[in-house]
Design an enzyme around this catalytic site. Structure first.
Site, PDB file in Angstrom:
ATOM      1  N   LYS A  11       5.081  -6.328   3.611  1.00 26.73           N
ATOM      2  CA  LYS A  11       4.800  -5.191   3.396  1.00 26.73           C
ATOM      3  C   LYS A  11       3.463  -4.930   4.499  1.00 26.73           C
ATOM      4  O   LYS A  11       2.982  -5.787   4.933  1.00 26.73           O
ATOM      5  CB  LYS A  11       4.086  -5.252   2.056  1.00 26.73           C
ATOM      6  CG  LYS A  11       3.560  -3.896   1.740  1.00 26.73           C
ATOM      7  CD  LYS A  11       2.912  -3.892   0.239  1.00 26.73           C
ATOM      8  CE  LYS A  11       2.145  -2.829  -0.377  1.00 26.73           C
ATOM      9  NZ  LYS A  11       1.995  -2.788  -1.838  1.00 26.73           N
TER      10      LYS A  11
ATOM     11  N   SER B  90       3.677   0.401  -4.991  1.00 22.07           N
ATOM     12  CA  SER B  90       3.380   0.859  -3.592  1.00 22.07           C
ATOM     13  C   SER B  90       4.340   0.033  -2.566  1.00 22.07           C
ATOM     14  O   SER B  90       4.290   0.436  -1.397  1.00 22.07           O
ATOM     15  CB  SER B  90       1.905   0.701  -3.246  1.00 22.07           C
ATOM     16  OG  SER B  90       1.528  -0.604  -3.371  1.00 22.07           O
TER      17      SER B  90
ATOM     18  N   SER C 244       2.340  -2.785  -8.317  1.00 24.54           N
ATOM     19  CA  SER C 244       3.236  -2.449  -7.077  1.00 24.54           C
ATOM     20  C   SER C 244       4.261  -3.418  -6.560  1.00 24.54           C
ATOM     21  O   SER C 244       4.742  -3.088  -5.628  1.00 24.54           O
ATOM     22  CB  SER C 244       2.463  -2.262  -5.867  1.00 24.54           C
ATOM     23  OG  SER C 244       1.606  -0.799  -6.245  1.00 24.54           O
TER      24      SER C 244
HETATM   25  N1  GLN Z   1       0.155   2.686  -9.113  1.00 24.92           N
HETATM   26  C1  GLN Z   1      -0.930   1.812  -8.979  1.00 24.92           C
HETATM   27  C2  GLN Z   1      -1.978   2.424  -8.293  1.00 24.92           C
HETATM   28  O1  GLN Z   1      -1.740   3.406  -7.666  1.00 24.92           O
HETATM   29  C3  GLN Z   1      -0.792   0.392  -8.493  1.00 24.92           C
HETATM   30  C4  GLN Z   1      -0.971   0.328  -7.285  1.00 24.92           C
HETATM   31  C5  GLN Z   1      -0.551  -1.099  -6.851  1.00 24.92           C
HETATM   32  O2  GLN Z   1      -0.275  -1.836  -7.462  1.00 24.92           O
HETATM   33  N2  GLN Z   1      -1.019  -1.209  -5.375  1.00 24.92           N
HETATM   34  O3  GLN Z   1      -3.190   2.185  -8.008  1.00 24.92           O
END
Ligand code: GLN
Length: 483
Positions: free
Chosen positions: A76, A151, A175
């Protein structure tokens, strides 16, 4: 060759059926051919990959072995990679080449993994759809009109489309697990402190945790083995020995106590997903598990608490991107304030700006007690709920997401609608617990995930349950049409 799992690749390399160099070239060609449909990579690292593949082949020729030696992966794009762009999905870091490798990157490279590239992601890991990336949205290989989740959506889409067998992700509020669920993968968020955060660009430091995305639990065990471990450079890393995760896969589930929280089956859950979750429970019962209804009474407060704590930490972490030291700088600043304002205003996208404003507000004098402190109290209550539940059960099971993957753009005008998609995943981050999502069926041709949560440092138990389930079901072997 692109259908092989990490475990199969390790066997193929050991039996000299193919070399890491051959495999790497095959996958790089496949990425060049198919990724334009998906947009799952921000950067490809062909030269590095071929150099690492040749080195891994040489190490094998010298008698070395190892499950990751010569295995192709991707990171990532928030794991720092020395000399390679590390963008975090943001214009702010579009020109940033990391001066060092993240611990996770260095550990996997030392184990002989081959880095094919850096995967697309929501900007600064903020999002559940992978639409907030500066490099454009990622598409779901199961239906190119739908989101892959976020994400870590680039990692998920690439692995689901068989562009490579496994990739790293990070999970601040879901994410890893959420994109795994929406693309038919197995993804594991480890216990907070299990995997080093050194060199992992911070979103919300008390919640962020790196982990594996792969097609099987067996492969998650292999990748996690390479990522986990104490790191003195990360002050929140925990000095706890790392068990042999692959050795835990074959334990019997006889007598395993599985808790199903009654709060999970509320009005917001797609009833077709509820049916698939109950079907997975039946499958686990056949393997000897015992099911118990439990309660997580404070779950309803999780989203509001998370969406105060995560932005609060983000507003602090992202203050370092000021246009002075690294990253984007605006043209012709008039003075220092103008430099800050325009560099941040032009370098960050709308969702990141929204979170910085919410976080700075929640932390400001007069509001700190009302929002931030309250949220921290809720966080403790949520942790206590889990501790009570784990006195009675070994694993907690439920849906990973309330809905299957939605259409690109469907939730863009309403950020709160997207935040609600995180309802099942964020509690594990607030409590620091390990969680895993695994494939459990399909709704309208789109994958559905079942989530398992375990007590601290019981990643092996999660992998064991998921592996046993995968030995008896074939959801995880389904391949999206066209890939
Ligand atoms: N959807 C969540 C957020 O936007 C989790 C994102 C993540 O785990 N990086 O904060």
């Amino acid at each position: 060759m692109h259908q092989l799992t990490l475990a199969e690749i390790a066997r193929g390399l050991a039996d000299k059926k193919f070399s890491s160099e051959e495999l790497t070239k095959t996958l790089l060609a496949r990425i060049a051919q198919l990724d334009p449909q998906l947009n799952s990579f921000i950067s490809l690292t062909e030269d590095l990959a071929l150099q690492q593949a040749k080195a891994a082949d040489a190490r094998r020729a010298n008698g070395e072995s190892g499950a990751l030696l010569g295995a192709p992966i991707a990171h990532k794009d928030l794991f720092c990679t020395q000399g390679i762009r590390t963008s975090c999905g943001s214009k702010m870091l579009d020109n940033f080449k990391a001066p060092y490798d993240a611990t996770v990157v260095a550990k996997l490279a030392a184990a002989g993994a081959v880095t094919l590239g850096k995967t697309n992601m929501d900007e600064f890991a903020m999002g559940s759809a992978n639409e907030s990336s500066y490099y454009g949205a990622v598409k779901n290989p199961w239906n190119l009109e739908h989101v892959p989740g976020g994400s870590s959506g680039g990692s998920a889409a690439a692995v689901a489309a068989r562009l490579l067998p496994a990739a790293t992700g990070t999970d601040t509020g879901g994410s890893i697990r959420q994109p795994a669920a929406l693309t038919n993968l197995t993804g594991l968020k480890p216990t907070y402190g299990r995997v080093s955060r050194w060199g992992m660009i911070a979103y919300a430091s008390s919640l962020d945790q790196g982990g594996p995305l792969a097609r099987t639990a067996e492969d998650c065990a292999i990748l996690l083995q390479g990522m986990a471990g104490f790191d003195p450079q990360d002050s929140t890393s925990i000095d706890e020995s790392v068990p042999d995760y692959s050795a835990s896969l074959n334990g019997s589930l006889q007598g395993l106590r599985i808790g199903v929280p009654k709060e999970y089956f509320s009005a917001g859950l797609d009833p077709r997903i509820a049916d698939l979750i109950m079907a997975s429970v039946e499958e686990l019962k056949k393997l000897g598990a015992v099911i118990k209804e439990i309660s997580l009474p404070n779950m309803q407060h999780a989203i509001p608490a998370y969406y105060v704590i995560a932005p609060a930490e983000a507003s602090s972490n992202l203050s370092r991107f000021d246009g002075v030291r690294f990253g984007y700088r605006c043209e012709d600043p008039k003075n220092l304030i103008d430099l800050y304002k325009r560099s941040r205003g032009e370098g960050f996208g709308p969702e990141v700006q929204r979170r910085i404003m919410v976080g700075a507000y929640a932390l400001s004098a007069g509001y700190y007690d009302a929002y931030y402190l309250k949220a921290q109290k809720i966080r403790r209550l949520i942790k206590n709920d889990f501790m009570t539940a784990f006195n009675e059960v070994d694993i907690i099971l439920g849906p990973t997401t309330p809905n299957p993957a939605w259409k690109l753009g469907a939730k863009n005008s309403d950020p709160v609608a997207a935040y609600l998609e995180d309802v099942y995943t964020i509690t594990a981050n607030l409590a620091g617990l390990p969680g895993l999502s695994m494939p459990a069926g399909f709704v309208d041709g789109l994958p559905v995930g079942v989530q398992l949560l375990a007590p601290y440092f019981q990643e092996g138990r999660l992998l064991n349950v998921a592996h046993q389930y995968q030995q008896n079901t074939d959801w995880h072997t389904r391949t999206p049409t066209g890939f």
